[in-house]
Design an enzyme around this catalytic site. Structure first.
Site, PDB file in Angstrom:
ATOM      1  N   ASP A   1      -4.342  -3.151 -18.934  1.00 47.80           N
ATOM      2  CA  ASP A   1      -3.353  -2.068 -18.982  1.00 47.80           C
ATOM      3  C   ASP A   1      -3.485  -1.244 -20.270  1.00 47.80           C
ATOM      4  OD1 ASP A   1      -2.298  -2.926 -16.542  1.00 47.80           O
ATOM      5  OD2 ASP A   1      -0.879  -4.280 -17.519  1.00 47.80           O
TER       6      ASP A   1
ATOM      7  N   GLY B   1       0.785  -1.230   0.000  1.00 46.75           N
ATOM      8  CA  GLY B   1       0.000   0.000   0.000  1.00 46.75           C
ATOM      9  C   GLY B   1       0.812   1.273   0.000  1.00 46.75           C
TER      10      GLY B   1
ATOM     11  N   SER C   1       2.577   4.987 -15.411  1.00 48.04           N
ATOM     12  CA  SER C   1       1.420   5.564 -16.100  1.00 48.04           C
ATOM     13  C   SER C   1       0.168   5.410 -15.251  1.00 48.04           C
ATOM     14  CB  SER C   1       1.178   4.844 -17.435  1.00 48.04           C
ATOM     15  OG  SER C   1       2.349   4.783 -18.225  1.00 48.04           O
TER      16      SER C   1
ATOM     17  N   HIS D   1       0.343   1.827 -13.478  1.00 52.59           N
ATOM     18  CA  HIS D   1       1.122   0.711 -14.012  1.00 52.59           C
ATOM     19  C   HIS D   1       2.587   1.129 -14.111  1.00 52.59           C
ATOM     20  CE1 HIS D   1       1.849  -2.997 -16.199  1.00 52.59           C
ATOM     21  NE2 HIS D   1       2.553  -2.306 -17.081  1.00 52.59           N
TER      22      HIS D   1
ATOM     23  N   ASN E   1      -6.084   3.200 -12.518  1.00 53.24           N
ATOM     24  CA  ASN E   1      -5.018   2.258 -12.188  1.00 53.24           C
ATOM     25  C   ASN E   1      -3.676   2.930 -12.447  1.00 53.24           C
ATOM     26  OD1 ASN E   1      -3.875  -0.366 -11.526  1.00 53.24           O
ATOM     27  ND2 ASN E   1      -3.396  -0.563 -13.695  1.00 53.24           N
TER      28      ASN E   1
ATOM     29  N   ARG F   1      -5.453  -8.357  -9.075  1.00 51.76           N
ATOM     30  CA  ARG F   1      -6.528  -9.173  -9.637  1.00 51.76           C
ATOM     31  C   ARG F   1      -6.868  -8.636 -11.023  1.00 51.76           C
ATOM     32  NH1 ARG F   1      -8.386 -13.807  -8.156  1.00 51.76           N
ATOM     33  NH2 ARG F   1     -10.497 -13.212  -8.762  1.00 51.76           N
TER      34      ARG F   1
END
Length: 224
Positions: free
Chosen positions: A153, A20, A144, A117, A115, A99
């Site tokens: 992605d 985290g 990104s 990445h 998200n 996941r």
């Protein structure tokens, strides 16, 4: 769509599976007053995720949903969506959530699911991005933030941070610098969304009403 200025706080649910560190960067950014976002809950698919302790230390509600207790991906994702929706968030943030999400889940949160990445997408989708960048002889690497779509992605980019690759870099040293860049741009992207500045449209991601380029907003990150 939300707009900036006098709009109410943007409620956020963060999904994690591990330490985290990006969650902590978001917590710190919000605590400093830099963002109108408010983290309503942190949900993990692993009970041993250290990020749960980070959330609890910040007074944020936590929940564990063990994917191994469900009959398949769709059943888990349905339970996860129900848990998220109980908090009525405007934004769902994936922060090291390990996941692959079902198409139905992604569609449910279309335009409000972000998200991060660890590569300069569209390069190096998937895993082991730092070693792949080194093996390719790249001179630059980075991370990104993108809207999540059904393509892994592959959603429209919001912001990228570029990190120079040194001649003596290993995957570990490169990963450390990329993580530092992640902690800069993820809170930035969440703040932009919370302020109503970033949105997802059919044509792609926009910032202040202007369509972002395919690479998103590109920032060059210099390690101190």
């Amino acid at each position: 769509m939300r707009s900036g200025g006098s709009s109410p706080q943007c409620k956020v649910v963060v999904l994690i599976s591990g330490s985290g560190s990006n969650l902590q960067a978001l917590i710190d950014s919000i605590a400093s007053g830099d963002s109108p976002a408010q983290i309503s809950a942190v949900i993990s698919n692993r009970a041993d995720a250290y990020g749960l302790q980070r959330a609890q230390a910040a007074g944020i509600a936590t929940l564990v949903l063990d994917h191994k207790q469900f009959e398949g991906r769709e059943a888990f994702d349905a339970a996860l969506a129900a848990a998220i929706d109980a908090y009525q968030p405007q934004l769902v943030v994936l922060a090291g959530f390990m996941r692959i999400l079902s198409a139905g889940f992604v569609r449910h949160y279309q335009g409000r699911l972000l998200n991060i990445h660890p590569s300069l997408l569209p390069k190096y989708k998937g895993l082991h991005t730092h070693q792949r960048a080194l093996d390719a002889g790249d001179r630059e690497h980075g991370c990104s933030v993108h809207f999540v779509t059904e393509e892994l992605d592959g959603g429209p980019l919001v912001v990228q941070a570029v990190v120079a690759i040194a001649a003596d870099d290993s995957a570990d040293t490169l990963a450390q610098r990329v993580h530092g860049a992640e902690h800069q741009i993820y809170p930035l992207a969440v703040r932009w969304f919370a302020e109503g500045r970033v949105q997802l449209h059919e044509q792609g991601a926009t910032l202040d009403g202007q369509l972002l380029p395919a690479s998103g907003q590109v920032l060059h990150y210099a390690d101190s």
